[in-house]
Design a protein around this motif. Structure first.
Motif, short mmCIF file in Angstrom:
data_model
loop_
_atom_site.label_atom_id
_atom_site.label_comp_id
_atom_site.label_asym_id
_atom_site.label_seq_id
_atom_site.Cartn_x
_atom_site.Cartn_y
_atom_site.Cartn_z
N CYS A 39 1.58 7.48 -7.55
CA CYS A 39 2.54 6.47 -7.10
C CYS A 39 1.89 5.09 -7.13
CB CYS A 39 3.04 6.77 -5.69
SG CYS A 39 4.37 7.96 -5.64
N VAL A 40 0.64 5.02 -6.61
CA VAL A 40 -0.05 3.72 -6.59
C VAL A 40 -0.33 3.25 -8.01
CG1 VAL A 40 -2.14 2.55 -5.84
CG2 VAL A 40 -1.01 4.14 -4.33
N LEU A 47 4.31 14.82 -4.89
CA LEU A 47 4.47 14.72 -3.44
C LEU A 47 5.45 15.77 -2.95
CD1 LEU A 47 4.65 10.87 -2.86
CD2 LEU A 47 2.89 12.42 -2.10
N GLY A 104 0.22 10.70 -4.31
CA GLY A 104 0.05 9.35 -3.77
C GLY A 104 -0.70 8.46 -4.75
N ILE A 154 -0.46 16.38 -2.66
CA ILE A 154 0.00 15.17 -1.97
C ILE A 154 -0.90 13.99 -2.28
CG2 ILE A 154 0.25 14.14 0.31
CD1 ILE A 154 1.52 16.66 1.25
N ALA A 185 -0.74 5.85 0.95
CA ALA A 185 -0.63 5.58 -0.49
C ALA A 185 0.76 5.04 -0.82
CB ALA A 185 -0.92 6.85 -1.28
N LEU A 186 1.79 5.64 -0.20
CA LEU A 186 3.16 5.18 -0.47
C LEU A 186 3.36 3.76 0.00
CD1 LEU A 186 5.23 8.36 0.33
CD2 LEU A 186 5.01 7.21 -1.84
N LEU A 230 3.31 -1.59 -12.60
CA LEU A 230 4.49 -2.45 -12.42
C LEU A 230 4.07 -3.91 -12.26
CD1 LEU A 230 7.51 -1.84 -12.15
CD2 LEU A 230 7.24 -1.87 -9.71
N VAL A 231 2.90 -4.12 -11.62
CA VAL A 231 2.43 -5.50 -11.45
C VAL A 231 1.68 -5.98 -12.70
CG1 VAL A 231 0.92 -6.96 -10.08
CG2 VAL A 231 2.29 -5.24 -8.97
N VAL A 274 5.54 -7.01 -4.54
CA VAL A 274 4.93 -8.13 -5.27
C VAL A 274 5.70 -8.38 -6.56
CG1 VAL A 274 2.89 -8.83 -6.55
CG2 VAL A 274 2.64 -7.86 -4.29
N VAL A 321 10.19 5.11 -3.61
CA VAL A 321 9.05 5.23 -2.69
C VAL A 321 9.57 5.40 -1.26
CG1 VAL A 321 7.09 4.01 -1.76
CG2 VAL A 321 7.49 3.99 -4.19
N ALA A 343 -2.30 10.42 4.80
CA ALA A 343 -2.92 9.89 3.57
C ALA A 343 -1.84 9.57 2.54
CB ALA A 343 -3.91 10.91 3.02
N GLY A 344 -0.89 10.52 2.36
CA GLY A 344 0.20 10.29 1.42
C GLY A 344 1.03 9.09 1.83
N THR A 398 5.80 6.48 -11.29
CA THR A 398 6.09 6.68 -9.87
C THR A 398 7.27 7.61 -9.68
OG1 THR A 398 5.36 4.42 -9.54
CG2 THR A 398 6.52 5.44 -7.73
N LEU A 411 1.11 1.45 0.13
CA LEU A 411 0.43 0.59 -0.84
C LEU A 411 1.33 0.38 -2.06
CD1 LEU A 411 -2.26 -0.81 -1.14
CD2 LEU A 411 -3.15 1.22 -2.26
N ALA A 412 1.91 1.48 -2.56
CA ALA A 412 2.81 1.38 -3.71
C ALA A 412 4.00 0.48 -3.39
CB ALA A 412 3.28 2.77 -4.13
N LEU A 465 2.96 -3.14 -3.61
CA LEU A 465 2.81 -3.61 -4.99
C LEU A 465 4.18 -3.81 -5.64
CD1 LEU A 465 -0.20 -1.40 -6.04
CD2 LEU A 465 -0.13 -3.87 -6.00
N ALA A 466 5.11 -2.89 -5.36
CA ALA A 466 6.45 -3.05 -5.92
C ALA A 466 7.12 -4.31 -5.38
CB ALA A 466 7.29 -1.81 -5.63
N ALA A 509 2.71 1.76 -9.43
CA ALA A 509 3.00 0.44 -8.83
C ALA A 509 2.04 -0.61 -9.38
CB ALA A 509 2.90 0.53 -7.32
#
Lengths: 108, 158, 94
Positions: free
Chosen positions: A20-21, A51, A17, A13, C8-9, A27-28, C18, C39, C4-5, A43, C11-12, C15-16, A24
């Motif tokens: 995934c970050v 996950l 995570g 997990i 993180a999601l 992506l930016v 943005v 997500v 925690a997961g 992602t 945060l993602a 960003l998406a 993202a």
């Protein structure tokens, strides 16, 4: 034994995570549309996959795990189709990809 | 006929797994829904070797673990590129001719390429795939690749 | 662990978003929307585990289906200007 499964699902997990970050962030950060799609596919594939695997380990052999497998299969089949449709539509609309310089001469 | 029967069985199993209730009313409602969907699919004439490829199931289940391994490997590479402060990308477009003969095989190959981070199928036809690669190495990796050979084997024409 | 997961999601997701706000072309925004959908699907599954309510997984499944259909529908609208357009049938191989 259940301790081991717990630790493994923790690792999955947290790693999912993080992926995934990372996707993202890509992506930016990426410079143009086509390269951004590569970041998004991180992602969609490994982030979501890890996950789901971590959650499956928590669920054990139940109907919940079956549903998680179905979500995974849905991602595996439908996401590349949507990505391909996006790329094809962007190209058909005339969006030119940013290519590396000296592309034709220096092919490996 | 075999395709219709297998579609019905798959749909009914899908219903039972999603609902998780085993009351007579819900079980028969599931059977009715599965039958209705099979009838609709039969009227649309989409249940054949292409729409419901049962001939591929055994080989595709062997193909998936390899595909997941490939996804993990290239996802790791692309993640390293994203985290790298210099962003060392060299995007390329490559064209090549896939060896699959059926529409299912072509779709499987194109989807596998798109699913692997670092490569995206932009155009997919019988004669030519146009693939966008994030790096030169990733772009060159899809031409006459092992994936191509494996999907051709899954397709089962040779 | 699920918290925690979930963080993180989130945060993602931010960003998406943005990218969805910045994105110069409509395709960038669609790609961002697609990522937000994925997500959000994971987030729904996480929430189900976090609250001990596995019914959320059904919502995640439906959300995933809607996400795909929505992306394709918007794409088709931007490409052909009409949701009922037959699309690519002309160049289908015999």
């Amino acid at each position: 034994m259940s301790m081991l499964v717990d630790v493994l699902s923790w690792v999955c997990i947290v790693a999912g995570g993080i992926f995934c970050v990372i996707g993202a962030i890509g992506l930016v950060r990426m410079p143009d549309f086509y390269t951004r799609m590569h970041a998004a596919s991180i992602t969609d594939t490994i982030g979501a996959g890890l996950l789901l695997f971590g959650m499956m380990l928590q669920a054990g052999f139940t109907l919940i795990a079956v549903k998680l497998v179905m979500i995974g299969l849905l991602l595996l089949f439908a996401n590349p189709t949507a990505t391909h449709a996006l790329a094809k539509a962007a190209r058909a609309r005339g969006l030119q990809p940013l290519l590396a310089s000296g592309d034709d001469s220096s092919k490996p | 006929m075999l395709h219709l029967a297998s579609l019905g069985v798959v749909l009914y199993a899908f219903w039972i797994l999603l609902s998780g209730y085993f009351e007579p009313f819900l079980l028969s409602a599931g059977a009715g829904s599965a039958l209705a969907v099979v009838l609709l699919a039969w009227r649309m004439k989409i249940v054949d070797r292409e729409g419901h490829p049962i001939q591929m199931i055994a080989s595709v289940v062997l193909y998936w673990p390899w595909l997941i391994k490939e996804i993990a490997k290239s996802a790791w590479d692309v993640s390293k590129i994203i985290i790298d402060p210099n962003l060392p990308i060299s995007p390329v477009l490559v064209r090549f001719k896939p060896t699959q003969r059926s529409q299912v095989g072509l779709a499987t190959h194109a989807n596998s390429i798109t699913l692997t981070p670092g490569t995206i199928t932009v155009e997919a036809t019988q004669d030519e795939f146009l693939v966008h690669g994030l790096t030169r190495a990733a772009g060159a990796g899809v031409i006459d690749s092992e994936m191509d050979r494996r999907v051709s084997k899954v397709e089962g024409y040779r | 662990m699920f918290a925690a997961g979930a963080i993180a999601l989130l945060l993602a997701l931010a960003l998406a978003l943005v990218r969805a706000i910045l994105g110069p072309t409509v395709f960038d925004r669609l790609q961002a929307a697609n990522t937000v959908g994925t997500v959000a699907m994971m987030m729904l599954a996480m929430l189900g585990f976090l609250n001990g309510r596995p019914e959320f997984l059904d919502l995640a499944l439906v959300y995933g289906l809607l996400n795909i259909v929505g992306t394709i529908a918007v794409l088709k609208y931007f490409r052909h200007g009409d949701l009922g357009d037959p699309g690519e049938h002309v160049e289908k191989q015999p």
